[in-house]
Enzyme design. Structure first.
Site, PDB file in Angstrom:
ATOM      1  N   HIS A 105      27.283  -8.775  -1.605  1.00 12.77           N
ATOM      2  CA  HIS A 105      26.302  -8.601  -2.686  1.00 12.77           C
ATOM      3  C   HIS A 105      25.447  -7.392  -2.303  1.00 12.77           C
ATOM      4  CE1 HIS A 105      24.210  -9.739  -6.209  1.00 12.77           C
ATOM      5  NE2 HIS A 105      23.533 -10.793  -5.789  1.00 12.77           N
ATOM      6  N   GLU A 121      37.270 -28.100 -26.024  1.00 13.64           N
ATOM      7  CA  GLU A 121      38.260 -27.259 -26.709  1.00 13.64           C
ATOM      8  C   GLU A 121      38.219 -25.831 -26.161  1.00 13.64           C
ATOM      9  OE1 GLU A 121      38.350 -27.586 -30.972  1.00 13.64           O
ATOM     10  OE2 GLU A 121      39.304 -25.618 -31.211  1.00 13.64           O
ATOM     11  N   SER A 168      43.685 -21.037 -36.964  1.00 16.38           N
ATOM     12  CA  SER A 168      43.935 -21.012 -38.415  1.00 16.38           C
ATOM     13  C   SER A 168      43.308 -19.776 -39.065  1.00 16.38           C
ATOM     14  CB  SER A 168      43.347 -22.264 -39.053  1.00 16.38           C
ATOM     15  OG  SER A 168      41.932 -22.251 -38.920  1.00 16.38           O
ATOM     16  N   ALA A 203      18.743 -15.164   0.492  1.00 16.31           N
ATOM     17  CA  ALA A 203      17.419 -15.438   1.076  1.00 16.31           C
ATOM     18  C   ALA A 203      17.540 -15.720   2.574  1.00 16.31           C
ATOM     19  CB  ALA A 203      16.760 -16.611   0.358  1.00 16.31           C
ATOM     20  N   GLY A 204      18.599 -16.426   2.962  1.00 10.53           N
ATOM     21  CA  GLY A 204      18.823 -16.744   4.382  1.00 10.53           C
ATOM     22  C   GLY A 204      19.044 -15.499   5.227  1.00 10.53           C
ATOM     23  N   GLN A 205      19.581 -14.460   4.626  1.00 13.70           N
ATOM     24  CA  GLN A 205      19.830 -13.208   5.359  1.00 13.70           C
ATOM     25  C   GLN A 205      18.534 -12.592   5.894  1.00 13.70           C
ATOM     26  OE1 GLN A 205      22.142 -10.536   2.875  1.00 13.70           O
ATOM     27  NE2 GLN A 205      23.727 -12.076   2.510  1.00 13.70           N
ATOM     28  N   GLY A 239      29.078 -21.234   3.683  1.00 17.18           N
ATOM     29  CA  GLY A 239      28.641 -21.931   2.462  1.00 17.18           C
ATOM     30  C   GLY A 239      29.754 -21.947   1.434  1.00 17.18           C
ATOM     31  N   VAL A 240      29.723 -20.972   0.499  1.00 12.10           N
ATOM     32  CA  VAL A 240      30.750 -20.895  -0.543  1.00 12.10           C
ATOM     33  C   VAL A 240      31.696 -19.715  -0.287  1.00 12.10           C
ATOM     34  CG1 VAL A 240      31.206 -20.794  -3.011  1.00 12.10           C
ATOM     35  CG2 VAL A 240      29.147 -21.950  -2.202  1.00 12.10           C
TER      36      VAL A 240
HETATM   37  N1  LIG Z   1      28.761 -18.285  -4.004  1.00 11.82           N
HETATM   38  C1  LIG Z   1      29.688 -17.372  -4.303  1.00 11.82           C
HETATM   39  O1  LIG Z   1      30.828 -17.702  -4.579  1.00 11.82           O
HETATM   40  C2  LIG Z   1      29.355 -15.921  -4.275  1.00 11.82           C
HETATM   41  C3  LIG Z   1      28.424 -15.415  -3.376  1.00 11.82           C
HETATM   42  N2  LIG Z   1      28.295 -14.078  -3.211  1.00 11.82           N
HETATM   43  C4  LIG Z   1      27.397 -13.566  -2.194  1.00 11.82           C
HETATM   44  O2  LIG Z   1      27.893 -13.969  -0.917  1.00 11.82           O
HETATM   45  C5  LIG Z   1      26.814 -14.212  -0.009  1.00 11.82           C
HETATM   46  C6  LIG Z   1      26.883 -15.636   0.495  1.00 11.82           C
HETATM   47  O3  LIG Z   1      26.663 -16.494  -0.615  1.00 11.82           O
HETATM   48  P1  LIG Z   1      27.029 -18.050  -0.622  1.00 11.82           P
HETATM   49  O4  LIG Z   1      28.350 -18.253   0.011  1.00 11.82           O
HETATM   50  O5  LIG Z   1      26.829 -18.513  -2.009  1.00 11.82           O
HETATM   51  O6  LIG Z   1      25.881 -18.617   0.302  1.00 11.82           O
HETATM   52  P2  LIG Z   1      25.337 -20.105   0.459  1.00 11.82           P
HETATM   53  O7  LIG Z   1      24.143 -20.310  -0.382  1.00 11.82           O
HETATM   54  O8  LIG Z   1      26.472 -21.043   0.281  1.00 11.82           O
HETATM   55  O9  LIG Z   1      24.847 -20.074   1.980  1.00 11.82           O
HETATM   56  C7  LIG Z   1      25.720 -19.649   3.021  1.00 11.82           C
HETATM   57  C8  LIG Z   1      25.308 -20.202   4.345  1.00 11.82           C
HETATM   58  O10 LIG Z   1      24.050 -19.712   4.702  1.00 11.82           O
HETATM   59  C9  LIG Z   1      23.410 -20.698   5.460  1.00 11.82           C
HETATM   60  N3  LIG Z   1      21.962 -20.395   5.515  1.00 11.82           N
HETATM   61  C10 LIG Z   1      21.097 -20.288   4.494  1.00 11.82           C
HETATM   62  N4  LIG Z   1      19.874 -19.999   4.952  1.00 11.82           N
HETATM   63  C11 LIG Z   1      19.979 -19.913   6.303  1.00 11.82           C
HETATM   64  C12 LIG Z   1      19.083 -19.635   7.366  1.00 11.82           C
HETATM   65  N5  LIG Z   1      17.791 -19.382   7.127  1.00 11.82           N
HETATM   66  N6  LIG Z   1      19.558 -19.643   8.630  1.00 11.82           N
HETATM   67  C13 LIG Z   1      20.857 -19.895   8.879  1.00 11.82           C
HETATM   68  N7  LIG Z   1      21.754 -20.157   7.926  1.00 11.82           N
HETATM   69  C14 LIG Z   1      21.318 -20.180   6.668  1.00 11.82           C
HETATM   70  C15 LIG Z   1      23.765 -21.971   4.725  1.00 11.82           C
HETATM   71  O11 LIG Z   1      23.629 -23.096   5.547  1.00 11.82           O
HETATM   72  C16 LIG Z   1      25.209 -21.713   4.382  1.00 11.82           C
HETATM   73  O12 LIG Z   1      26.087 -22.172   5.389  1.00 11.82           O
HETATM   74  C17 LIG Z   1      25.546 -13.906  -0.814  1.00 11.82           C
HETATM   75  O13 LIG Z   1      25.235 -12.553  -0.589  1.00 11.82           O
HETATM   76  C18 LIG Z   1      25.976 -14.109  -2.254  1.00 11.82           C
HETATM   77  O14 LIG Z   1      25.210 -13.403  -3.194  1.00 11.82           O
HETATM   78  C19 LIG Z   1      29.069 -13.183  -3.912  1.00 11.82           C
HETATM   79  C20 LIG Z   1      29.995 -13.624  -4.831  1.00 11.82           C
HETATM   80  C21 LIG Z   1      30.130 -15.017  -5.142  1.00 11.82           C
HETATM   81 MG   LIG Z   2      25.967 -13.397  -7.748  1.00  6.99          MG
END
Ligand SMILES: NC(=O)C1=CN([C@@H]2O[C@H](COP(=O)(O)OP(=O)(O)OC[C@H]3O[C@@H](n4cnc5c(N)ncnc54)[C@H](O)[C@@H]3O)[C@@H](O)[C@H]2O)C=CC1
Ligand SMILES: [Mg+2]
Ligand SMILES: CC(=O)[C@](C)(O)C(=O)O
Ligand SMILES: [Mg+2]
Length: 347
Positions: free
Chosen positions: A123, A247, A269, A100-102, A38-39
């Site tokens: 996280h 700004e 200023s 949530a996906g985890q 994802g991200v």
């Molecule tokens: N977004 C960010 O930059 C940050 C995220 N985190 C943590 O990193 C972890 C990953 O977060 P993100 O990258 O934001 O996740 P995301 O919301 O981008 O999801 C990651 C992946 O999970 C997959 N996914 C979601 N539900 C699913 C399911 N039921 N079955 C299979 N795949 C599924 C999605 O398709 C996606 O490819 C989380 O624990 C988040 O809290 C920590 C720091 C920053």
């Molecule tokens: Mg966070």
């Protein structure tokens, strides 16, 4: 090493102290499986790969992000696999699905957590709220955390620029005796600036507070309040947006980032300094009760529950997108789109 932050001493790890070569040595026999693209997934996986580690990606085939992974250079059957196959092959499983996906994927991941492997989070959510998530790892694996303090997009961009995003690290369970070396090596490997020590509970409570607070929620709230007051008093969108957002992001925040708030003030200023020094405390006092309510809501588990409930629904993406659209279509951010277009570097 120990470093003083103000008068408080903390444990931190820097790249000088734990160089990349050492990280590579520690992880030379590991297969790092990044689960989810994802991200955070792309940022961490690409940085690890470019830093010379053995990385594979696990993602659902046929999904949009599967195609993105291919576009980023991951090769199906070699470095890109279905989630279950990646769990089988990996010795370190980086659980980077959405929080949530985890929950849904946990029973499958658990099956492949054979003795000696490591389970890695970015996280403290899944472990801290185990009553809600059901994530209870077996005792003979390491359970570790590296939480980059920023978006995965920035983690990757800063790495490419030769910079680094700071991360926290924690050990929940040292099942192998190697958890400390593993977690630090991974923290360096994903491209962290410096690493600071925390635990899973503190990471999740501070992170949920920060993103709801100054980093994302409060900042939009304070922007909207000032913008609305300016507009109600007859100022144009251009004037209101520039005086509220443009700004700040273009001129003043880069100065704060470089040398602190007092230095940014000193570069404005004396008129502005007088006013800012008079008004920051009333703003602090007005918002502090909201921050206290927010922290309580985090501490009670309410924020975690809301996140699980809403992000476990089948249509959670569409719902989020609809709310983002509302923000995007508000006058303030419509004005912002025009202002961005008019930046000389954008045309
Ligand atoms: N977004 C960010 O930059 C940050 C995220 N985190 C943590 O990193 C972890 C990953 O977060 P993100 O990258 O934001 O996740 P995301 O919301 O981008 O999801 C990651 C992946 O999970 C997959 N996914 C979601 N539900 C699913 C399911 N039921 N079955 C299979 N795949 C599924 C999605 O398709 C996606 O490819 C989380 O624990 C988040 O809290 C920590 C720091 C920053
Ligand atoms: Mg966070
Ligand atoms: C980017 C980050 O660190 C956040 C805001 O905590 C998150 O995306 O969860
Ligand atoms: Mg965060």
């Amino acid at each position: 090493m120990k470093l003083k932050f103000g008068s408080v001493e903390e444990n931190v790890v820097t790249r000088e102290e734990f160089p990349l070569e050492k990280a590579r040595e520690v992880l030379k026999d590991e297969v790092i499986a990044v689960l989810g693209y994802g991200v955070q997934g792309p940022g961490q996986a690409l940085n690890l790969k470019d830093n010379g580690f053995n990385v594979i990606v696990g993602q659902r085939k046929g999904s949009k992000t599967w195609d993105k992974a291919i576009a980023d250079g991951w090769v199906p059957g070699e470095t890109l696999f279905e989630l279950e196959e990646a769990c089988q092959r990996g010795t370190i499983l980086q659980f980077l699905l959405s929080d949530a996906g985890q929950i849904a994927l946990w029973p499958m991941v658990k099956k492949h957590l054979t003795p000696g492997k490591a389970l890695y989070f970015s996280h403290g959510f899944g472990i801290t709220y185990k009553e809600k998530t059901g994530i209870i790892p077996p005792a003979d694996v390491d359970v570790i955390l590296v939480a980059p303090k920023g978006s995965g997009t920035s983690l990757r961009r800063m790495f490419v620029e030769g910079r680094g995003l700071n991360s926290s690290y924690a050990i929940f369970q040292d099942g192998t005796g190697k958890a400390k070396d593993r977690v630090i090596a991974l923290g360096i490997g994903v491209g962290s600036g410096y690493l600071f020590e925390t635990d899973f509970y503190r990471e999740v409570t501070s992170d949920l507070t920060g993103e709801r607070g100054t980093l994302m929620g409060a900042i939009q709230g304070i922007f909207a309040a000032q913008y609305e007051v300016l507009r109600a008093n007859g100022h144009s969108p251009s004037e209101a947006f520039n005086e509220t957002v443009e700004e700040l992001t273009q001129s003043l925040m880069p100065l704060v980032a470089e040398n602190g708030m007092d230095w940014m003030y000193a570069n404005c200023s004396t008129t502005a300094q007088r006013g800012a020094l008079d008004w920051w405390k009333p703003f602090r006092d007005a918002s502090k009760p909201v921050f206290e309510a927010l922290y309580e809501s985090v501490k009670s588990g309410k924020e975690a529950q809301k996140s699980i409930d809403s992000n476990s629904k089948a249509d959670y993406r569409e719902k989020l997108e609809a709310e983002l659209k509302e923000l995007r279509e508000s006058e303030m951010w419509q004005a912002g789109a025009v202002v961005r277009q008019l930046r000389p570097e954008n045309n």
